[in-house]
Scaffold this active site. Sequence first.
Site, PDB file in Angstrom:
ATOM      1  N   ASN A  87      68.324  26.472  60.568  1.00  0.00           N
ATOM      2  CA  ASN A  87      67.011  25.990  60.128  1.00  0.00           C
ATOM      3  C   ASN A  87      66.621  26.445  58.730  1.00  0.00           C
ATOM      4  O   ASN A  87      65.756  25.860  58.112  1.00  0.00           O
ATOM      5  CB  ASN A  87      65.938  26.420  61.133  1.00  0.00           C
ATOM      6  CG  ASN A  87      65.992  27.898  61.419  1.00  0.00           C
ATOM      7  OD1 ASN A  87      67.004  28.413  61.884  1.00  0.00           O
ATOM      8  ND2 ASN A  87      64.927  28.604  61.109  1.00  0.00           N
ATOM      9  N   HIS A  98      59.762  17.611  68.108  1.00  0.00           N
ATOM     10  CA  HIS A  98      58.983  17.580  66.869  1.00  0.00           C
ATOM     11  C   HIS A  98      59.814  17.861  65.614  1.00  0.00           C
ATOM     12  O   HIS A  98      59.281  17.871  64.505  1.00  0.00           O
ATOM     13  CB  HIS A  98      57.777  18.532  66.946  1.00  0.00           C
ATOM     14  CG  HIS A  98      58.100  19.985  66.769  1.00  0.00           C
ATOM     15  ND1 HIS A  98      57.889  20.649  65.581  1.00  0.00           N
ATOM     16  CD2 HIS A  98      58.603  20.899  67.623  1.00  0.00           C
ATOM     17  CE1 HIS A  98      58.238  21.915  65.724  1.00  0.00           C
ATOM     18  NE2 HIS A  98      58.680  22.097  66.954  1.00  0.00           N
ATOM     19  N   ALA A 152      61.957  23.928  71.958  1.00  0.00           N
ATOM     20  CA  ALA A 152      63.223  24.656  71.840  1.00  0.00           C
ATOM     21  C   ALA A 152      63.052  26.153  72.100  1.00  0.00           C
ATOM     22  O   ALA A 152      63.981  26.814  72.566  1.00  0.00           O
ATOM     23  CB  ALA A 152      63.846  24.423  70.470  1.00  0.00           C
ATOM     24  N   THR A 153      61.873  26.702  71.825  1.00  0.00           N
ATOM     25  CA  THR A 153      61.664  28.125  72.105  1.00  0.00           C
ATOM     26  C   THR A 153      61.853  28.393  73.597  1.00  0.00           C
ATOM     27  O   THR A 153      62.594  29.311  73.998  1.00  0.00           O
ATOM     28  CB  THR A 153      60.250  28.574  71.665  1.00  0.00           C
ATOM     29  OG1 THR A 153      60.115  28.336  70.258  1.00  0.00           O
ATOM     30  CG2 THR A 153      60.007  30.040  71.966  1.00  0.00           C
ATOM     31  N   CYS A 181      59.361  31.250  59.521  1.00  0.00           N
ATOM     32  CA  CYS A 181      58.673  31.792  60.689  1.00  0.00           C
ATOM     33  C   CYS A 181      58.244  33.228  60.468  1.00  0.00           C
ATOM     34  O   CYS A 181      57.509  33.787  61.256  1.00  0.00           O
ATOM     35  CB  CYS A 181      59.572  31.700  61.911  1.00  0.00           C
ATOM     36  SG  CYS A 181      60.133  30.028  62.174  1.00  0.00           S
TER      37      CYS A 181
HETATM   38  C1  PLP Z   1      62.038  24.850  65.457  1.00  0.00           C
HETATM   39  C2  PLP Z   1      63.172  25.608  66.019  1.00  0.00           C
HETATM   40  C3  PLP Z   1      63.051  26.272  67.245  1.00  0.00           C
HETATM   41  C4  PLP Z   1      61.768  26.311  68.019  1.00  0.00           C
HETATM   42  O1  PLP Z   1      61.426  25.031  68.486  1.00  0.00           O
HETATM   43  P1  PLP Z   1      59.981  24.743  69.111  1.00  0.00           P
HETATM   44  O2  PLP Z   1      60.140  23.402  69.735  1.00  0.00           O
HETATM   45  O3  PLP Z   1      59.043  24.734  67.951  1.00  0.00           O
HETATM   46  O4  PLP Z   1      59.693  25.804  70.102  1.00  0.00           O
HETATM   47  C5  PLP Z   1      64.156  26.923  67.729  1.00  0.00           C
HETATM   48  N1  PLP Z   1      65.311  26.936  67.057  1.00  0.00           N
HETATM   49  C6  PLP Z   1      65.458  26.316  65.876  1.00  0.00           C
HETATM   50  C7  PLP Z   1      66.759  26.350  65.169  1.00  0.00           C
HETATM   51  C8  PLP Z   1      64.390  25.635  65.311  1.00  0.00           C
HETATM   52  O5  PLP Z   1      64.531  25.045  64.133  1.00  0.00           O
END
Ligand code: PLP
Length: 386
Positions: free
Chosen positions: A153, A203, A73-74, A325
Amino acid sequence: MTEAFVYLDYAASTPVDPRVRDRMREAGEMTCANPSSTHAAGRLTHGIIATAAAQLAGLLNAGPRTLVWTSGATESDNLAIAGGARYRNHRGRHIVTMKTEHKAVTDVFEQLAKEGFDVSWVEPDGNGILDPAAFEAVLREDTQLASIMLVNNETGVIQDIEALGGICRERGILFHVDAAQAAGKVHVDLSTLPVDLMSVTAHKFYGPQGIGALYIADRPGCHVDPILFGGGQQRRIRPGTLPMELIAGFGMAAEIAAHRIDDDLEHLRALREALWGGIRDLGGIRRNGDPDGFPGILNVSAAGVEGESLLLALEPLQVATGSACNSKSREPSSVLRALGLSDTDAQSAIRFSLGRPTTAGEARFAADRYRQAVLKLRGLAPGAGV
Ligand SMILES: *Cc1c(COP(=O)(O)O)cnc(C)c1O
């Protein structure tokens, strides 16, 4: 005697489902079986990816040709926001997001601000919810992109994506949604949601780490500039060799989730009720966020205790402070500050996040531990066995 850790940090990452592991092994063996025949291997690879794309598209009710694989997601957030803003540069340089977004969103906006984009940061109400009227009030003639997350999150707060997206669509604003905490956990129907770009990651719902996707709606004008350059893969939107096993596992996780969302939600609701029920009467306890948010997350602050001491006293519970984080930085969570919490309330915040494997016994144990820890730190229960 050492006590086993109780993992209650499923919002940070989830364990990989055994069926996902099986699928990954199977995909790995299939692609290795034909190393000498490029064409046969190519067909196998194509089939594995097509299956996974159909599984993920099925989960989100999206067309399979709308998905671009990323590393998580990053990367999806970066591609959507930086790539989307650059693609639409000609339309204007005003872009909009919220203070309660994930770092993978806010840091991209900070970067774009340095590059000359004009950023508006909209504020939620005290429960963390963005009022569509407040959102609409900051939009301008030259607004070209907005990014608002679905499930938060840290707090589990759910935004009204339908209303916010509808406003963007009326005005021709590209609308991105970070759904990393939503996909596979709550129902997402992209055939009806007015969303142009959506970030998801495996994940967070029992798939492997290091694989995600960006949904790009199949509509005129809905496109992003690449942020990576190289080969011709994925229509050059995101070049690079695709990680077959991770994609196969991601697809399987999506298929499993699609069948389980309602059962999972019911399970999480019962657990969160038990956990909250066990600590709410402690006194000086603040529940952060909207109680009607995603039931896998409970975020609470306790007056008169300090977050880091609380975290230590809570061992063997594996939970997060309000800012998972940022936990090294000791800064109070900017998400909770945006909800109007004082520094001390934000600093004492603990995020419990529950998952499929969490049991009722673990929820009760967590509530008991939390009670004992808070009472001990408040100095009200000397000798309490924490
Ligand atoms: C975990 C998360 C991300 C980052 O996701 P990754 O797959 O770890 O890069 C981005 N946005 C939110 C809201 C998340 O919970």
